[in-house]
Design an enzyme around this catalytic site. Sequence first.
Site, PDB file in Angstrom:
ATOM      1  N   GLY A 193       0.898  -0.974   0.051  1.00 12.29           N
ATOM      2  CA  GLY A 193       0.102   0.249  -0.031  1.00 12.29           C
ATOM      3  C   GLY A 193       0.616   1.252  -0.040  1.00 12.29           C
ATOM      4  O   GLY A 193       0.433   2.209   0.554  1.00 12.29           O
TER       5      GLY A 193
ATOM      6  N   ILE B 157      -3.764  10.671  11.098  1.00 15.77           N
ATOM      7  CA  ILE B 157      -2.911  11.361  10.090  1.00 15.77           C
ATOM      8  C   ILE B 157      -3.820  11.609   8.778  1.00 15.77           C
ATOM      9  O   ILE B 157      -4.539  10.750   8.590  1.00 15.77           O
ATOM     10  CB  ILE B 157      -1.881  10.393   9.356  1.00 15.77           C
ATOM     11  CG1 ILE B 157      -1.178   9.392  10.491  1.00 15.77           C
ATOM     12  CG2 ILE B 157      -0.668  10.920   8.686  1.00 15.77           C
ATOM     13  CD1 ILE B 157      -0.092  10.069  11.354  1.00 15.77           C
TER      14      ILE B 157
ATOM     15  N   VAL C 198      -3.479  -7.052  -1.649  1.00 13.24           N
ATOM     16  CA  VAL C 198      -3.381  -7.987  -0.561  1.00 13.24           C
ATOM     17  C   VAL C 198      -4.775  -8.855   0.058  1.00 13.24           C
ATOM     18  O   VAL C 198      -4.445  -9.533   0.815  1.00 13.24           O
ATOM     19  CB  VAL C 198      -2.652  -7.272   0.504  1.00 13.24           C
ATOM     20  CG1 VAL C 198      -1.370  -6.528   0.223  1.00 13.24           C
ATOM     21  CG2 VAL C 198      -3.884  -6.372   1.035  1.00 13.24           C
TER      22      VAL C 198
ATOM     23  N   TYR D 200     -13.026  -2.142  11.565  1.00 14.53           N
ATOM     24  CA  TYR D 200     -11.492  -1.562  11.447  1.00 14.53           C
ATOM     25  C   TYR D 200     -10.760  -1.811  12.738  1.00 14.53           C
ATOM     26  O   TYR D 200      -9.566  -2.286  12.748  1.00 14.53           O
ATOM     27  CB  TYR D 200     -11.414  -0.155  11.316  1.00 14.53           C
ATOM     28  CG  TYR D 200     -10.155   0.521  10.973  1.00 14.53           C
ATOM     29  CD1 TYR D 200      -9.286   0.656   9.895  1.00 14.53           C
ATOM     30  CD2 TYR D 200      -9.601   1.580  12.024  1.00 14.53           C
ATOM     31  CE1 TYR D 200      -8.296   1.139   9.691  1.00 14.53           C
ATOM     32  CE2 TYR D 200      -8.464   2.448  11.811  1.00 14.53           C
ATOM     33  CZ  TYR D 200      -7.743   1.870  10.543  1.00 14.53           C
ATOM     34  OH  TYR D 200      -6.528   2.404  10.527  1.00 14.53           O
TER      35      TYR D 200
ATOM     36  N   ALA E 284     -11.316  -4.051  15.244  1.00 21.18           N
ATOM     37  CA  ALA E 284     -11.255  -5.458  15.437  1.00 21.18           C
ATOM     38  C   ALA E 284      -9.916  -5.941  14.549  1.00 21.18           C
ATOM     39  O   ALA E 284      -9.212  -6.693  14.946  1.00 21.18           O
ATOM     40  CB  ALA E 284     -12.319  -6.085  15.316  1.00 21.18           C
TER      41      ALA E 284
HETATM   42  N1  LIG Z   1      -4.470   7.619   8.446  1.00 19.81           N
HETATM   43  C1  LIG Z   1      -4.585   7.656   9.629  1.00 19.81           C
HETATM   44  O1  LIG Z   1      -5.052   8.448  10.283  1.00 19.81           O
HETATM   45  C2  LIG Z   1      -4.104   6.179  10.096  1.00 19.81           C
HETATM   46  C3  LIG Z   1      -3.909   5.861  11.543  1.00 19.81           C
HETATM   47  C4  LIG Z   1      -3.723   4.824  12.073  1.00 19.81           C
HETATM   48  C5  LIG Z   1      -3.464   3.743  11.289  1.00 19.81           C
HETATM   49  N2  LIG Z   1      -3.322   3.845   9.653  1.00 19.81           N
HETATM   50  C6  LIG Z   1      -2.959   2.896   8.771  1.00 19.81           C
HETATM   51  O2  LIG Z   1      -1.827   3.043   7.952  1.00 19.81           O
HETATM   52  C7  LIG Z   1      -1.896   2.520   6.965  1.00 19.81           C
HETATM   53  C8  LIG Z   1      -1.763   3.200   5.901  1.00 19.81           C
HETATM   54  O3  LIG Z   1      -3.109   4.208   5.869  1.00 19.81           O
HETATM   55  P1  LIG Z   1      -3.100   5.733   4.963  1.00 19.81           P
HETATM   56  O4  LIG Z   1      -3.631   6.548   5.892  1.00 19.81           O
HETATM   57  O5  LIG Z   1      -2.037   5.855   4.257  1.00 19.81           O
HETATM   58  O6  LIG Z   1      -4.312   5.369   3.886  1.00 19.81           O
HETATM   59  P2  LIG Z   1      -4.244   5.875   2.177  1.00 19.81           P
HETATM   60  O7  LIG Z   1      -5.528   5.510   1.912  1.00 19.81           O
HETATM   61  O8  LIG Z   1      -3.757   7.128   2.029  1.00 19.81           O
HETATM   62  O9  LIG Z   1      -3.108   4.650   1.749  1.00 19.81           O
HETATM   63  C9  LIG Z   1      -3.655   3.392   1.643  1.00 19.81           C
HETATM   64  C10 LIG Z   1      -2.956   2.802   0.438  1.00 19.81           C
HETATM   65  O10 LIG Z   1      -2.916   1.307   0.612  1.00 19.81           O
HETATM   66  C11 LIG Z   1      -3.628   0.806  -0.778  1.00 19.81           C
HETATM   67  N3  LIG Z   1      -4.643  -0.127  -0.606  1.00 19.81           N
HETATM   68  C12 LIG Z   1      -5.645  -0.232  -0.168  1.00 19.81           C
HETATM   69  N4  LIG Z   1      -6.398  -1.642  -0.382  1.00 19.81           N
HETATM   70  C13 LIG Z   1      -5.243  -2.374  -0.709  1.00 19.81           C
HETATM   71  C14 LIG Z   1      -5.133  -3.613  -1.169  1.00 19.81           C
HETATM   72  N5  LIG Z   1      -6.314  -4.291  -0.755  1.00 19.81           N
HETATM   73  N6  LIG Z   1      -4.201  -4.168  -1.606  1.00 19.81           N
HETATM   74  C15 LIG Z   1      -3.046  -3.334  -1.708  1.00 19.81           C
HETATM   75  N7  LIG Z   1      -3.001  -1.964  -1.583  1.00 19.81           N
HETATM   76  C16 LIG Z   1      -3.979  -1.331  -1.094  1.00 19.81           C
HETATM   77  C17 LIG Z   1      -4.389   2.121  -1.375  1.00 19.81           C
HETATM   78  O11 LIG Z   1      -4.274   1.996  -2.770  1.00 19.81           O
HETATM   79  C18 LIG Z   1      -3.334   3.163  -0.924  1.00 19.81           C
HETATM   80  O12 LIG Z   1      -2.095   3.483  -1.758  1.00 19.81           O
HETATM   81  C19 LIG Z   1      -3.264   1.568   7.035  1.00 19.81           C
HETATM   82  O13 LIG Z   1      -3.020   0.311   7.399  1.00 19.81           O
HETATM   83  C20 LIG Z   1      -4.239   2.284   7.980  1.00 19.81           C
HETATM   84  O14 LIG Z   1      -5.097   1.626   8.666  1.00 19.81           O
HETATM   85  C21 LIG Z   1      -3.779   5.262   9.450  1.00 19.81           C
END
Ligand SMILES: NC(=O)c1ccc[n+]([C@@H]2O[C@H](COP(=O)([O-])OP(=O)(O)OC[C@H]3O[C@@H](n4cnc5c(N)ncnc54)[C@H](O)[C@@H]3O)[C@@H](O)[C@H]2O)c1
Length: 265
Positions: free
Chosen positions: A12, A185, A60, A152, A154
Amino acid sequence: MKLQGKVAVVTGSARGIGCAIAEAMAREGALVVITDRDIDEANRTAARIGTSAIAIGADVSKPEEIEALFEQTTSRLGKVDILVNNAGIGVARLVVDIALDEWERIIRINLTGAFLCSQQAARRMIAQGHGGKIINIVSLSGQKGGVGRSAYGASKAGLEVLNKIMAVEFADSGITVNAIAPGPIMTETGKAMHTQETVDAYHRLIPQRRYGEPAEIASAAVFLASDDASYITGHTLNVDGGFLAAGLMFPFDPSKDKPIGATGQ
Ligand SMILES: NC(=O)c1ccc[n+]([C@@H]2O[C@H](COP(=O)([O-])OP(=O)(O)OC[C@H]3O[C@@H](n4cnc5c(N)ncnc54)[C@H](O)[C@@H]3O)[C@@H](O)[C@H]2O)c1
């Protein structure tokens, strides 16, 4: 150059936090695989990083695409040293409202996807015989009971305990397994899940009174992937402005100076 000569797969990583992690690892000397279900964006990100990055499309939630991702990584770059399980999706949905197919889609991507990638990476790391690093991106939503964090939260709590289980099972093979729990973020996922009400609530609940930046998660990932973290395994590093630590707090007094690092968001 803390990661010189290492091969890192970041799922991702076309955009958001994963992209920041891939960029930071490339700056530290790693060869980085930008892998994402959005191959066009992955290609653009890899091109921007330059010769130390390649793009490989993989969803994934599809086991056959994950296997092909690791086969291509080892055939093109020779090995895999670092895996960052970052790909994830989220929706804010109450337990009484969430539909089964939505629940299953989130668990399949966030938890089962990370499990399958770890399995593929660990098998190769064990065969290579010189250890490795696995980093799981979890969330405060998997540690606290936040409204609407049903599937989410869970999925992330499941990944956090899998993090410990893998750390124990892989320790004899020299593989460390650690998690990073980011606070909020403002990425695309952040925008989709955070209404203005949510943003205001986070500013009240987080001691640093601000959102984090993707680069602040990336520097933690570089640390955990480096030899500086050689005796750390099975740990979750919260990068959350003090959100998990917070207990009794009083309203922010705007007449006082903003906390160090505050962005004013
Ligand atoms: N943004 C927040 O506040 C936050 C907080 C805690 C945890 N997270 C975690 O951080 C990670 C990244 O999130 P983000 O905020 O950068 O989000 P984002 O949406 O900016 O980026 C997520 C990326 O994952 C890719 N993706 C989604 N489903 C996919 C799949 N099935 N196979 C391959 N790629 C896939 C998307 O195309 C995208 O490029 C995630 O696991 C999210 O749960 C984010």
